[in-house]
Design a protein around this motif. Structure first.
Motif, PDB file in Angstrom:
ATOM      1  N   TYR A   1     -48.565  -6.690   0.800  1.00 49.91           N
ATOM      2  CA  TYR A   1     -47.114  -6.468   0.846  1.00 49.91           C
ATOM      3  C   TYR A   1     -46.476  -6.831  -0.495  1.00 49.91           C
ATOM      4  O   TYR A   1     -45.574  -6.150  -0.965  1.00 49.91           O
ATOM      5  N   VAL A   2     -46.949  -7.914  -1.088  1.00 47.22           N
ATOM      6  CA  VAL A   2     -46.396  -8.303  -2.389  1.00 47.22           C
ATOM      7  C   VAL A   2     -46.832  -7.302  -3.462  1.00 47.22           C
ATOM      8  O   VAL A   2     -46.020  -6.793  -4.240  1.00 47.22           O
ATOM      9  N   ASP A   3     -48.123  -6.981  -3.475  1.00 46.42           N
ATOM     10  CA  ASP A   3     -48.665  -6.114  -4.528  1.00 46.42           C
ATOM     11  C   ASP A   3     -48.061  -4.713  -4.493  1.00 46.42           C
ATOM     12  O   ASP A   3     -47.873  -4.079  -5.527  1.00 46.42           O
ATOM     13  N   ALA A   4     -47.783  -4.238  -3.287  1.00 49.48           N
ATOM     14  CA  ALA A   4     -47.322  -2.847  -3.147  1.00 49.48           C
ATOM     15  C   ALA A   4     -45.815  -2.722  -3.311  1.00 49.48           C
ATOM     16  O   ALA A   4     -45.283  -1.620  -3.269  1.00 49.48           O
ATOM     17  N   GLY A   5     -45.128  -3.845  -3.461  1.00 46.78           N
ATOM     18  CA  GLY A   5     -43.662  -3.774  -3.573  1.00 46.78           C
ATOM     19  C   GLY A   5     -42.994  -3.569  -2.232  1.00 46.78           C
ATOM     20  O   GLY A   5     -41.895  -3.018  -2.150  1.00 46.78           O
TER      21      GLY A   5
ATOM     22  N   ARG B   1     -42.993   1.679   0.481  1.00 46.09           N
ATOM     23  CA  ARG B   1     -43.955   0.692  -0.052  1.00 46.09           C
ATOM     24  C   ARG B   1     -44.639  -0.079   1.078  1.00 46.09           C
ATOM     25  O   ARG B   1     -45.727  -0.617   0.892  1.00 46.09           O
ATOM     26  N   ILE B   2     -43.984  -0.144   2.227  1.00 44.25           N
ATOM     27  CA  ILE B   2     -44.617  -0.823   3.366  1.00 44.25           C
ATOM     28  C   ILE B   2     -45.808  -0.001   3.848  1.00 44.25           C
ATOM     29  O   ILE B   2     -46.901  -0.529   4.078  1.00 44.25           O
TER      30      ILE B   2
END
Lengths: 160, 283, 756
Positions: free
Chosen positions: A93-97, A143-144
Motif C-alpha cells: 500500500y505504501v509502495d504503490a501510493g 493505486r489501491i
C-alpha cells in the motif's frame, strides 16, 4: 447498567469493564481497549473503515454489538504485524501510493488480507467487488488496486 | 440492559420468554445502525447469530425445497450450493450492502426488519416462501406474503423469532433485478423478482421499494400465465409489454429523497419487461 | 575533509516518487488522527443544533442538562467571552446562535460530560423555545429582495464583468441554463479536536484537523478574547479535507468547554453532524449565451451566475469571483457580459470545496462548447482546439495569462490516449461491467456507449490582493535536515515533498519534518492547489539559505570567496579541488534559516470586473467514456482519459494520486453526489443516502502529465489537486448526452433525468 465481559482480540483475552452494553465493537476496541486502528466514519456499515475480522470474516465492527462477540476471535490491524514490521499488504500500500490521508487504509488492509486469503490471484473485477465496501475519498482507488495486484503477483512468484 | 448470546435455540427462546420485548440481534446490520444513531433504545438483547439451529440449512430433495435457518448469512446464500438451488435469492444476496454486510447480514434478519426495500424479501415473496416462527409457546408458519404488514412492521409477536424460511428450489427460470444509483452498496430505488414455475406453467412477479410492503403482481402474473408458452420459453413482444404495464400498474411508490414515484413506476415497467424477456427469450 | 570526489547517492529527490513518510504508520493504524487523540481526565463535548432552518429563539432552558450526572459544562452564546461571531472573510457566523437560527443544524449550545452518552442525554434535556419562521430557500428570492435573514443582508456578493463589445451578436449563438447540486467534501476522517486548557485558563492548546492552523488561531483567539500567543494549535492527523476544514467548525466550542471546565475536552462529530458542521460546494444555477463566428471562434460570453451561499458568508464572495472570472473557460474570448450573485438563504452554508467555484463555471462553459460545436458542425475536440488559450492571451478580466498555458497540448495528448479496449459489457460478460452492476438491470443490448469532453482552466493560490504567503524553516545539523512549517498535511503529501526539496538542494539523505503547529509563521491554507507552489517555495527558500550558509562556512575555512565554492549534490568544491560533503561540514554545527515565500501581488476587481485578480493558472483536459442504460437512466463510467498541465511532476506517484482522486470526486458529482434539501432540511445526511463512488463505480483512469516547467513557480511545478475534479464532471455529462441524445444540463444527473 454496565456489564463486564471478555473479548478475545488479537489472540489475547481483553476484559471489558463498566461498559454500556449497547456499545459497538468499534467503540469498545477504540475507547476501552485503546486499539485505534479501526476507524469510524459512518457508524452504519457504509464505509468499511472499521473493518475487522471476526472468526475470520471481514465485518464492520461498528455493526457488531461488542458484548455479542464474546468467545469469537477478533483480529484488528494491530494483530496483523508489529509496528515497523509491516505485512506484505501494508508495505505494498505504501509502495504503490495507495495511501493518502490514510483514514480508510486500516479497513482496506483488513479487507485486502481477507481477499487474498480466499483468492490468491484475484482478477481486477474480483478486487473491485471484494473491496467495494471500503470507501476511499482520496485516491480514486487506482493505486489501491495496484497494491493488491502487486501483493498477489509477489505471492504468486514466491509460491512458485 | 442485558445481552444474552444464545448458543442454542432453547436458550434463545428462554431468554425471549423472560424478556419478550428484548431486541433480537442477528447479523446486526440493521439493529446496530439504529443503536449507533440513537434511533433505538433497548434494555435487553438476545443475540441469535450463533445459534447452530438457526445457522444451518437443509435441502429436501423430495419436496424440492431448501429450509434456510434464519441466521444463514447472505455471503453463504450467494455462493454454491445454495445459489444453484435458489438463483434469484443468490442474485439478490449479491446486492445486499457490501461484502462486509453480506458476511454478517442474515436472511431472517432481512425479513424481520421488514423494510419495503429489503432485497431478499422480494425474492422470498415471488417464491411464496414459508416463514417458520417459534417461541417458547410453540411454532407457527406464516406465508411470507402475510409476514410483513407495513413498513418495518410484521406479525412477529413478543417473545417470538424467525426460526427458518422454507423456499422452493427453482422450477424454471428465475431472476432478480434492482435499480440503484450506485454500482455497489446501495439501497434499492426499486427491485423485482420474476420466477417461472415450469411444471405449473406460471410466472410470479414481486416488487420491492415501490409500496409499503413487497408487492406481488397478480394481473401481470395472469397475463404471463395466459399468454406465455412457458415450456418453449416464448412470449410475444405484445405480451412482454402488457406484462410490464400490468407490473407498473401494481406498483404503489412514493416520492422520497432517493427517487420519484414516477421513476419508480417506470423502472418497474422496464425491469418487469426485461425479466420476462430473460425468462422467455423467444418471441 | 577529503579530497576524493564523494557523490552521495540520495534517494527521494525531486522528480522521484518518494514514498510517504507517514505511509507505514497509516497502514498499521498507529498514525494518530485527530479523532484518535485523548488526554488524562478528558471530558467529551457535544453540540446542540437547531432542528429548524429559520427560527427565532425565544428562550433556552439549560436546567435539565445541568441535572444530569456527569455534566461538567453547558455553554451558549452568553458564554462566549470575545467576539460572538467568526468567519473566513467576514465574521458573520455566530459561535452559537443567540436570537435567531438561520439553518437547520446551526449550533445553539454545547455541553461537556464524562461520556458521550452523558452528553447526548444532556443535549436532549436542553429546552429551546423556537418561534419557527418561514425559511428563505430560493436564491432568486434573495436576489429579488426578500426580507433580510441576516443584518448583513441576503446578497453575499454581487459582481459583474463587462469587457469588449457589448453589442456583439455572433453568427452562431447558443444558450443554456446549467444546474449544479450541492456536493459534500465527505472526507472520511470526521471533525475531531482535543483542547487542553492552560492552568488558570490563561490560554489553551488545541489539537485539530484543519487546513489552516493560523487562520483558525486568529478566529479562536478573537472569540475567546485571548491574546493570540495564548492559543496554540497543533495539527491532529487529518483524514482528508477537500475544502471542508477551511472554516471553523468545532474549534471554538472545544476550546471554550476546556477553558470552562479546566479539563481537556474532546469533540468528535458523527457523520450526520459532519454534514451540518462544515460548508459544502455551492449549488449553482448558471445561464450562459455564447456568441461565435460560423467557423466556431468564440467572440463573446454572456452569463448569469447564481451561487447559493446558504446561511453564512464563509468564502462565498471568493467562490463567486472564481466562478465568474472563469466563465470563458480555457478559451480565447474578447467580449464578456457576466453577472454573478452569491446569495444568503436558510440552506446549509457553503464555502470551499476542491475546485472552488470553477467546477460550477466549467460545467456550464463546457456544456456551451458542446452546443457551439454542434451548432457549427464541428467535433467537440476541434472546437476546443480552435479556441484554446495560449500564454499571452487575456481573460475576460483583462488579465494576461503569463503562465505556461498548454491547453491545446492537453487536448491533443488526451485525444491520443487509447480508448477502452473492452467492448460494452467486457469480454467476460460479467454483469458488474454493465450499468446497474450486480443489480442485473441490463443486458448488453440495452446499453449505449458515449464519449464526452471537458477542458478547464483553474487559478492557483489566492486572489484579489490576498497575500497568502508561506513560511518554512530549515535546520541542518550533523548532516540531517529538519524542516518546520505550519503547512497542513491533509493527505496530499506535502510531508513527502518537503524532504524531497531538502534532499535536492542540500544533497543530504536524512530530512524529516517537525510537528505541524503554530510555533512558526503561517503557511496559508492547504487549498487552492497552492501548497506545492507556496510552501514548496518556502521550503526551497529556507533550504537554499542554509545552503548559502554552508557554502559561506566552507569558503571561510578554505580561505576562498563564497562565489568560488560550488555546491552540487551535497558536495562542496573549492576552485583548487578541495571537497567536503554537507554532512561533513555540518558535523557538530547547526545551520538554520527561515524563509517566507510570497507570490506576486494581485488586485481587486473593479466594478466592471477588470483587474489582475489571479496569481497563476493550470489547465487540464478530460475525455470520458460512459455506458448508459438509456431506458433506466443508469450510468457506468468506463474510462476517464486526461492530460494535465502539471508544470513539473515533483513526485509522479503523488501527482497520479491527486489526478485519480480528483477524478473520483468529479465522477461522483456527475452521477451520484448531492446533498438533497427540502425547505432547508437535509434529507440525506448519511453515507447510506449521500453516495460516494465505490471501487465498482470508479472508472479506469488513463493519465498523461504535460510537463513544461513553469518559470514563475519556485519549483517549476503547478498545483495539481483541483484540476482533476473540474472538467471530469462535464466530460462525463457530455458522454452521457452523447450516449442518450438527451439535453442534460444538471449534475448530478439522476436516473429519472435520463429515463423520463
Amino acid at each position: 447498567m454496565s456489564e463486564q465481559y471478555t473479548l478475545r482480540v488479537n489472540g489475547a483475552d481483553r476484559p471489558v469493564q463498566d461498559a454500556w452494553v449497547g456499545e459497538s465493537l468499534l467503540y469498545v476496541l477504540r475507547e476501552r481497549l485503546g486499539l485505534l486502528a479501526a476507524k469510524g466514519a459512518c457508524e452504519q456499515g457504509e464505509c468499511g473503515s472499521c473493518s475487522v475480522l471476526v472468526d475470520g470474516e471481514v465485518v464492520c465492527s461498528c455493526l457488531v454489538l461488542a458484548a455479542s462477540a464474546v468467545g469469537q476471535e477478533i483480529t484488528t490491524v494491530e494483530g496483523l504485524a508489529e509496528p515497523g514490521a509491516p505485512t506484505d499488504v501494508q508495505q505494498a500500500y505504501v509502495d504503490a501510493g495507495a495511501v493518502q490521508c490514510g483514514f480508510c487504509t486500516p479497513g482496506l488492509i483488513m479487507a485486502t488480507h481477507a481477499l487474498l486469503e480466499r483468492t490468491a490471484a484475484p482478477s481486477e473485477l474480483e478486487i473491485r467487488e471484494a473491496l467495494s465496501g471500503n470507501v476511499c475519498r482520496c485516491t480514486g482507488y487506482g493505486r489501491i488496486i495496484e497494491a493488491v495486484q502487486q501483493v498477489a503477483a509477489r505471492r504468486g512468484e514466491a509460491g512458485r | 440492559m442485558s445481552v444474552v448470546v444464545a448458543d442454542s435455540l432453547e436458550q434463545a427462546l428462554d431468554a425471549l420468554a423472560a424478556a419478550p420485548h428484548a431486541t433480537v440481534l442477528a447479523g446486526g446490520t440493521d439493529v446496530m445502525v439504529e443503536l449507533n444513531l440513537g434511533h433505538r433504545r433497548t434494555d435487553a438483547v438476545v443475540a441469535v447469530a450463533r445459534v447452530p439451529e438457526l445457522c444451518s440449512w437443509t435441502y429436501d430433495a423430495r419436496r424440492a425445497t431448501v429450509r434456510l435457518g434464519a441466521a444463514v448469512r447472505y455471503a453463504e446464500i450467494h455462493a454454491d450450493p445454495l445459489a444453484a438451488w435458489l438463483p434469484a435469492l443468490a442474485q439478490a444476496g449479491r446486492t445486499v450492502g457490501s461484502p462486509q454486510i453480506r458476511a454478517a447480514a442474515t436472511v431472517g434478519g432481512n425479513l424481520a426488519t421488514s423494510s419495503p426495500a429489503g432485497d431478499g424479501i422480494t425474492v422470498l415473496a415471488a417464491l411464496d416462501a414459508t416463514v417458520h416462527l417459534v417461541s417458547s409457546a410453540g411454532r407457527r408458519d406464516v406465508p411470507v406474503g402475510q409476514f410483513t404488514v407495513g413498513p418495518k412492521r410484521n406479525v412477529l409477536a413478543p417473545g417470538e423469532l424467525i426460526e427458518a424460511i422454507t423456499v422452493p428450489v427453482a422450477r424454471g427460470w428465475q431472476g432478480f433485478s434492482k435499480v440503484g444509483v450506485r454500482n455497489a452498496m446501495v439501497i434499492a430505488t426499486a427491485n423485482a423478482c420474476l420466477a417461472v414455475d415450469e411444471p405449473a406453467g406460471s410466472v410470479a412477479l414481486a416488487l420491492g421499494s415501490v409500496g409499503p410492503v413487497i408487492l406481488r403482481c397478480p394481473e401481470a402474473e395472469a397475463i404471463a400465465a395466459a399468454q406465455c408458452d412457458v415450456a418453449a420459453r416464448r412470449a410475444s413482444p405484445a405480451t412482454v409489454a402488457a406484462f410490464a404495464e400490468a407490473a407498473m400498474a401494481a406498483a404503489r411508490p412514493i416520492d422520497d429523497h432517493r427517487s420519484t414515484a414516477a421513476y419508480r413506476r417506470h423502472a418497474v415497467r422496464v425491469m418487469a419487461g426485461r425479466l420476462l424477456r430473460r425468462a422467455m427469450p423467444h418471441e | 575533509m577529503t579530497d576524493v570526489t564523494v557523490r552521495p547517492v540520495v534517494d527521494g529527490r525531486l522528480g522521484t516518487s518518494a514514498l510517504r513518510p507517514d505511509g507505514l504508520a497509516k497502514t498499521q493504524g498507529t498514525f494518530a488522527f485527530s479523532g484518535d487523540l485523548s488526554a488524562d481526565g478528558m471530558l467529551w463535548g457535544a453540540t446542540l443544533r437547531s432542528p429548524h432552518p429559520f427560527a427565532r429563539i425565544r428562550s433556552i432552558d439549560l436546567s435539565g442538562a445541568w441535572q444530569i450526572a456527569g455534566v461538567a459544562a453547558v455553554v451558549t452564546a452568553d458564554d462566549v467571552p470575545g467576539k460572538p461571531t467568526y468567519g473566513l472573510i467576514s465574521a458573520d457566523q455566530p459561535v452559537f446562535a443567540r436570537d435567531v437560527v438561520r439553518y437547520a443544524g446551526e449550533p445553539v449550545a454545547a455541553v461537556a460530560g464524562d461520556h458521550p452518552e452523558t452528553c447526548r442525554r444532556a443535549l436532549a434535556a436542553i429546552r429551546v423555545d423556537y418561534e419557527v419562521l418561514t425559511p428563505l430557500v430560493d436564491p432568486e428570492l434573495a436576489i429579488a429582495g426578500a426580507e433580510p435573514i441576516h443584518p448583513d443582508g441576503n446578497i453575499l456578493r454581487h459582481q459583474r464583468i463587462v469587457r469588449g463589445d457589448q453589442d456583439l451578436v455572433g453568427e452562431v449563438v447558443v444558450e443554456g441554463t446549467y444546474e449544479i447540486g450541492m456536493q459534500d467534501q465527505a472526507f472520511l476522517g470526521l471533525e475531531a479536536a482535543l483542547a487542553i486548557p492552560d492552568p488558570g485558563g490563561a490560554g489553551v492548546e488545541l489539537f485539530v484537523a484543519t487546513q489552516w492552523l493560523h487562520e483558525d488561531l486568529g478566529q479562536i483567539a478573537a472569540c475567546l478574547d485571548l491574546p493570540a500567543d495564548r492559543v496554540r494549535l497543533t495539527l491532529g492527523g487529518v483524514g482528508g479535507a477537500f475544502g471542508a476544514r477551511e472554516d471553523i467548525s468545532l474549534q471554538v466550542h472545544t476550546c471554550l468547554l476546556a477553558l470552562r471546565t479546566g479539563r481537556p475536552v474532546r469533540i468528535a462529530y458523527s457523520r450526520e453532524e459532519s454534514f451540518y458542521g462544515h460548508v459544502h460546494r455551492h449549488p449553482a444555477r448558471i445561464w450562459m449565451r455564447h456568441h461565435a463566428t460560423r467557423d466556431g471562434r468564440l467572440q463573446r460570453v454572456e452569463a448569469r451566475f447564481v451561487l447559493d451561499g446558504g446561511a453564512y458568508a464563509s468564502t462565498s464572495s471568493a467562490v463567486l469571483v472564481n466562478a465568474i472570472t472563469h466563465a470563458q473557460g480555457p478559451y480565447v474570448c474578447d467580449s464578456a457580459t457576466v453577472e454573478g450573485f452569491a446569495t444568503r438563504t436558510n440552506n446549509l452554508p457553503c464555502g470551499a470545496m476542491r475546485g472552488f467555484g470553477v467546477v460550477q463555471a466549467c460545467f456550464a462553459h463546457e456544456g456551451q462548447m458542446d452546443r457551439l460545436a454542434e451548432a457549427c458542425g464541428l467535433d467537440p475536440v476541434e472546437i476546443r482546439l480552435r479556441n484554446a488559450m495560449r500564454t499571452g492571451d487575456r481573460l475576460i478580466t483583462g488579465q494576461v495569462i503569463a503562465d505556461v498555458a498548454p491547453v491545446a497540448e492537453c487536448i491533443r495528448a488526451t485525444a491520443a490516449l487509447p480508448l477502452p479496449d473492452e467492448p460494452v459489457g467486457g469480454r467476460d460478460g460479467d454483469p458488474l461491467r454493465l450499468p446497474g452492476g450486480a443489480g442485473l438491470t441490463a443486458d448488453v443490448g440495452h446499453i449505449r456507449r458515449g464519449i464526452g469532453w471537458g477542458v478547464s482552466i483553474k487559478n492557483l493560490m489566492y486572489s484579489e490582493g490576498f497575500d497568502d504567503f508561506s513560511t518554512a524553516r530549515c535546520r541542518l545539523a550533523d548532516g540531517s535536515v529538519t524542516l518546520k512549517f505550519a503547512t497542513a498535511e491533509v493527505g496530499q503529501g506535502f510531508v513527502t515533498l518537503a524532504p524531497q526539496i531538502a534532499r535536492t538542494v542540500l544533497g543530504v539523505e536524512r530530512a524529516v519534518c517537525e510537528p505541524i503547529d503554530t510555533t512558526i509563521g503561517s503557511a496559508g491554507s492547504t487549498s487552492a492547489s497552492r501548497q506545492t507552489w507556496m510552501s514548496g517555495g518556502a521550503v526551497l527558500g529556507a533550504c537554499r539559505a542554509v545552503a548559502e550558509q554552508v557554502v559561506a562556512h566552507a569558503a571561510q575555512s578554505w580561505g576562498v570567496s563564497t562565489a568560488e565554492v560550488e555546491l552540487v549534490d551535497g558536495v562542496l568544491t573549492s576552485p583548487d579541488g578541495r571537497q567536503a560533503t554537507v554532512g561533513e561540514l555540518s558535523a557538530g554545527r547547526v545551520f538554520e534559516a527561515t524563509f517566507e515565500h510570497h507570490h506576486p501581488p494581485t488586485e481587486d476587481l473593479d466594478e466592471d470586473g477588470q483587474g489582475n485578480c489571479h496569481t497563476a493558472f493550470a489547465f487540464v483536459a478530460h475525455r470520458a467514456v460512459v455506458d448508459v442504460d438509456v431506458e433506466l437512466g443508469l450510468v457506468k463510467v468506463v474510462q476517464i482519459a486526461t492530460a494535465q498541465d502539471v508544470g513539473r511532476a515533483l513526485n509522479p506517484l503523488s501527482v497520479r494520486g491527486q489526478i485519480e482522486g480528483g477524478i473520483a470526486q468529479g465522477v461522483g458529482l456527475a452521477v451520484m453526489e448531492e446533498i438533497v434539501q427540502t425547505d432547508g432540511r437535509v434529507r440525506n445526511a448519511s453515507f447510506t443516502d449521500y453516495l460516494l463512488p465505490t471501487m465498482l463505480d470508479m472508472p479506469e483512469v488513463v493519465a498523461e502529465l504535460i510537463e513544461i516547467p513553469e518559470p514563475r513557480s519556485p519549483l517549476g511545478a503547478k498545483g495539481v489537486g483541483e484540476p482533476p475534479c473540474i472538467s471530469s464532471t462535464p466530460a462525463v455529462l457530455a458522454a452521457i448526452r452523447d450516449a442518450t441524445g438527451k439535453d442534460l444540463r444538471r449534475v448530478p444527473v439522476r436516473p429519472f433525468d435520463i429515463a423520463l
